[in-house]
Design a protein around this motif. Structure first.
Motif, mmCIF file in Angstrom:
data_model
loop_
_atom_site.group_PDB
_atom_site.id
_atom_site.type_symbol
_atom_site.label_atom_id
_atom_site.label_comp_id
_atom_site.label_asym_id
_atom_site.label_seq_id
_atom_site.Cartn_x
_atom_site.Cartn_y
_atom_site.Cartn_z
ATOM 1 N N THR A 26 0.987 -1.060 0.197
ATOM 2 C CA THR A 26 0.052 0.037 -0.112
ATOM 3 C C THR A 26 0.853 1.385 0.051
ATOM 4 O O THR A 26 1.883 1.445 0.551
ATOM 5 N N GLY A 27 0.566 2.302 -0.717
ATOM 6 C CA GLY A 27 1.199 3.521 -0.806
ATOM 7 C C GLY A 27 1.055 4.159 0.461
ATOM 8 O O GLY A 27 0.419 4.119 1.364
ATOM 9 N N ARG A 28 2.222 5.055 0.681
ATOM 10 C CA ARG A 28 2.179 5.961 1.905
ATOM 11 C C ARG A 28 2.824 6.801 1.732
ATOM 12 O O ARG A 28 3.843 7.050 1.116
ATOM 13 N N CYS A 29 2.657 8.124 2.673
ATOM 14 C CA CYS A 29 3.510 9.250 2.806
ATOM 15 C C CYS A 29 4.231 9.336 4.023
ATOM 16 O O CYS A 29 3.413 9.434 5.145
ATOM 17 N N ILE A 30 5.476 9.269 4.196
ATOM 18 C CA ILE A 30 6.185 9.248 5.323
ATOM 19 C C ILE A 30 6.610 10.556 5.689
ATOM 20 O O ILE A 30 7.139 11.220 5.204
ATOM 21 N N ILE A 31 5.933 11.230 7.014
ATOM 22 C CA ILE A 31 6.022 12.536 7.141
ATOM 23 C C ILE A 31 6.924 12.697 8.416
ATOM 24 O O ILE A 31 6.259 12.141 9.608
ATOM 25 N N VAL A 32 8.024 13.324 8.565
ATOM 26 C CA VAL A 32 8.975 13.372 9.581
ATOM 27 C C VAL A 32 8.739 14.672 10.041
ATOM 28 O O VAL A 32 9.098 15.685 9.516
ATOM 29 N N VAL A 33 8.256 14.976 11.277
ATOM 30 C CA VAL A 33 8.203 16.218 11.875
ATOM 31 C C VAL A 33 9.308 16.432 12.888
ATOM 32 O O VAL A 33 9.393 15.807 13.793
ATOM 33 N N THR A 34 10.218 17.402 12.697
ATOM 34 C CA THR A 34 11.139 17.591 13.566
ATOM 35 C C THR A 34 10.822 18.979 14.513
ATOM 36 O O THR A 34 9.764 19.304 14.427
ATOM 37 N N PRO A 35 11.736 18.946 15.772
ATOM 38 C CA PRO A 35 11.404 19.998 16.544
ATOM 39 C C PRO A 35 10.750 21.467 16.334
ATOM 40 O O PRO A 35 10.100 22.032 17.068
ATOM 41 N N ASP A 36 11.554 21.720 15.079
ATOM 42 C CA ASP A 36 11.090 23.042 14.504
ATOM 43 C C ASP A 36 9.659 22.992 13.906
ATOM 44 O O ASP A 36 9.354 24.262 13.165
ATOM 45 N N ALA A 37 8.952 22.068 13.880
ATOM 46 C CA ALA A 37 7.852 21.716 13.404
ATOM 47 C C ALA A 37 7.711 21.884 11.543
ATOM 48 O O ALA A 37 6.839 21.523 11.120
ATOM 49 N N GLN A 38 9.006 21.676 11.118
ATOM 50 C CA GLN A 38 9.019 21.460 9.757
ATOM 51 C C GLN A 38 8.789 20.124 9.298
ATOM 52 O O GLN A 38 8.913 18.823 10.013
ATOM 53 N N ARG A 39 7.880 19.750 8.289
ATOM 54 C CA ARG A 39 7.524 18.582 7.638
ATOM 55 C C ARG A 39 8.471 18.024 6.556
ATOM 56 O O ARG A 39 8.356 18.788 5.699
ATOM 57 N N THR A 40 9.033 16.921 6.666
ATOM 58 C CA THR A 40 9.783 16.315 5.605
ATOM 59 C C THR A 40 9.252 15.065 5.132
ATOM 60 O O THR A 40 8.960 14.330 5.957
ATOM 61 N N MET A 41 8.738 15.152 3.904
ATOM 62 C CA MET A 41 7.796 14.127 3.402
ATOM 63 C C MET A 41 8.583 13.143 2.380
ATOM 64 O O MET A 41 9.239 13.759 1.273
ATOM 65 N N ASN A 42 8.396 11.962 2.440
ATOM 66 C CA ASN A 42 8.732 10.862 1.390
ATOM 67 C C ASN A 42 7.489 10.127 1.117
ATOM 68 O O ASN A 42 6.952 9.504 1.990
ATOM 69 N N THR A 43 7.348 10.239 -0.171
ATOM 70 C CA THR A 43 6.115 9.581 -0.668
ATOM 71 C C THR A 43 6.370 8.350 -1.567
ATOM 72 O O THR A 43 7.148 8.194 -2.428
ATOM 73 N N TYR A 44 5.716 7.214 -1.219
ATOM 74 C CA TYR A 44 5.962 5.886 -1.925
ATOM 75 C C TYR A 44 4.424 5.615 -2.369
ATOM 76 O O TYR A 44 3.640 5.235 -1.561
ATOM 77 N N LEU A 45 4.257 6.152 -3.872
ATOM 78 C CA LEU A 45 2.963 5.665 -4.294
ATOM 79 C C LEU A 45 2.284 4.150 -4.266
ATOM 80 O O LEU A 45 1.298 3.700 -4.145
ATOM 81 N N GLY A 46 3.585 3.178 -4.163
ATOM 82 C CA GLY A 46 3.068 2.009 -3.977
ATOM 83 C C GLY A 46 2.196 1.173 -5.026
ATOM 84 O O GLY A 46 1.876 1.757 -6.185
ATOM 85 N N VAL A 47 0.924 0.573 -4.459
ATOM 86 C CA VAL A 47 -0.017 -0.060 -5.528
ATOM 87 C C VAL A 47 -0.924 1.102 -5.954
ATOM 88 O O VAL A 47 -1.599 0.744 -6.770
ATOM 89 N N SER A 48 -1.066 1.951 -5.391
ATOM 90 C CA SER A 48 -2.103 2.991 -5.740
ATOM 91 C C SER A 48 -1.795 3.509 -6.935
ATOM 92 O O SER A 48 -2.821 4.017 -7.674
ATOM 93 N N SER A 49 -0.688 3.536 -7.387
ATOM 94 C CA SER A 49 -0.501 4.040 -8.883
ATOM 95 C C SER A 49 -0.689 3.143 -9.947
ATOM 96 O O SER A 49 -0.381 3.566 -11.183
ATOM 97 N N LEU A 50 -0.943 2.018 -9.569
ATOM 98 C CA LEU A 50 -1.257 1.031 -10.473
ATOM 99 C C LEU A 50 -2.646 0.743 -10.773
ATOM 100 O O LEU A 50 -3.044 -0.344 -11.449
ATOM 101 N N LEU A 51 -3.473 1.644 -10.299
ATOM 102 C CA LEU A 51 -4.959 1.638 -10.956
ATOM 103 C C LEU A 51 -5.298 1.375 -12.233
ATOM 104 O O LEU A 51 -4.445 2.066 -13.272
ATOM 105 N N ARG A 52 -5.947 0.375 -12.527
ATOM 106 C CA ARG A 52 -6.441 0.021 -13.889
ATOM 107 C C ARG A 52 -7.818 0.093 -14.306
ATOM 108 O O ARG A 52 -8.687 0.244 -13.106
ATOM 109 N N THR A 53 -8.327 0.061 -15.445
ATOM 110 C CA THR A 53 -9.627 0.089 -15.683
ATOM 111 C C THR A 53 -10.425 -1.044 -14.972
ATOM 112 O O THR A 53 -11.496 -0.840 -14.299
ATOM 113 N N GLU A 54 -9.623 -2.193 -14.885
ATOM 114 C CA GLU A 54 -10.260 -3.406 -14.313
ATOM 115 C C GLU A 54 -10.693 -2.971 -12.537
ATOM 116 O O GLU A 54 -11.305 -3.913 -11.998
ATOM 117 N N ASP A 55 -9.971 -2.048 -12.155
ATOM 118 C CA ASP A 55 -10.060 -1.733 -10.621
ATOM 119 C C ASP A 55 -11.427 -0.955 -10.363
ATOM 120 O O ASP A 55 -11.700 -0.785 -9.408
#
Length: 330
Positions: free
Chosen positions: A118-147
């Motif tokens: 499953t796809g996920r967006c990994i969000i790391v919040v540091t003490p200064d409230a900055q959000r650092t995001m790493n996005t893994y689309l995973g199976v979500s991006s494989l949507l087809r007509t059959e789905d």
């Protein structure tokens, strides 16, 4: 909205990238250890996603994804919403489905994959409230007509499609098929452009889709200008009104423009005491607008409802409403 067809079971049916937001607080040392650039958003592959997920320790997991946020907004306003997105039969896939059902959104997952998580967006919040995001689309991006659950699409007053999903040919084919099903059943088709970089990658395909199959277009000023390759928003609006019956274009704190074949109306933003996080603002604007559209409101009122929904989500961290949006309508 009434066109002589049978009453729709759903007001809005969304299709998009089904992602789970994994949010964790960590020190700056964590960023250094994994060579993460503070405040950035990066697309990552499976191995990296698994590595970071395991390293985080305690984290909050909640369903995310642009169109899913919009469907949750529709439900929060009191509307009937359904969502089509691809997850796998794993822990995060269960989280995604549970969260949607919990807020009253019907979830219609596609076929799971045995090899792609499953796809996920990994969000790391540091003490200064900055959000650092790493996005893994995973199976979500494989949507087809059959789905696609075509019965659900046929049973929604408006189909809402997320531009982020448009990167693969299979997904483009699924979008076109979904639009065909919606129109064959007398329904409306809407599209959100999602991101100006996404528009840059697929401009010709987006323009063809808008011209041929989209009834309601959502985007911000950067996305619309990019779509039509012009220098300013007003030039873009002159073009979009010749290619689409209705466009709702957000311009941040200035509000939004509602563009029809015959008119352009500007609607003010809802005042907010303090903006904490603009993530999800466009998603919730679309929720309010579509809720209004499917309950017979004027186009100006639709934009006002969009502004109210967006104002709630930007007043706190996270892309989903923290209060029932229906309680904010006046």
């Amino acid at each position: 909205m009434s066109d002589g067809r049978a009453p729709a079971r759903y007001q809005v049916v969304g299709i998009g990238n089904a992602l789970v937001d994994v949010i964790s607080h960590a020190p700056d040392d964590f960023l250094a250890k994994f060579e993460l650039v503070k405040g950035s958003m990066a697309l990552i592959e499976t191995e990296r996603a698994v590595e970071l997920y395991r390293a985080l320790g305690t984290a909050v997991e909640m369903s995310g994804g642009s169109a899913a946020n919009t469907m949750c907004g529709v439900a929060s306003l009191g509307g009937r919403a359904a969502y089509i997105g691809k997850v796998s039969a794993d822990e995060l896939g269960d989280v995604f489905g549970h969260d949607l059902h919990a807020v009253g959104v019907a979830f219609r997952p596609g076929e799971p994959s045995e090899s792609v998580p499953t796809g996920r967006c990994i969000i790391v919040v540091t003490p200064d409230a900055q959000r650092t995001m790493n996005t893994y689309l995973g199976v979500s991006s494989l949507l087809r007509t059959e789905d696609l659950d075509e019965a659900t699409i046929a049973d929604g007053e408006v189909l809402y499609m997320e531009g982020y999903l448009f990167d693969r040919d299979d997904a483009k084919a699924a979008f076109r098929r979904a639009a065909e099903v919606a129109h064959a059943n007398g329904r409306k088709v809407s599209l959100t452009l999602s991101d100006s970089f996404c528009v840059d990658r697929h401009r010709a395909d987006f323009r063809a889709l808008v011209r041929d199959q989209v009834d309601v277009l959502f985007g911000n000023d950067d996305e619309i200008v990019s779509l039509y390759e012009v220098d300013d928003l007003h030039a873009a609006m002159e073009i979009v009104r010749t290619e689409c019956d209705l466009a709702a274009i957000t311009v941040g704190a200035e509000g939004s423009y509602v563009v029809t074949r015959d008119d352009v109306v500007k609607v003010a933003a809802e005042p907010v005491d303090r903006v904490l996080d603009t993530t999800g603002a466009g998603d919730l604007y679309a929720a309010g607008f579509l809720y209004g559209l499917t309950t017979g409101e004027s186009l100006e009122r639709c934009a006002e409802l969009g502004a109210i929904a967006a104002s709630e989500v930007i007043s706190h961290v996270g892309p989903r409403p923290l209060v029932e949006l229906r309680t904010l309508i006046r």
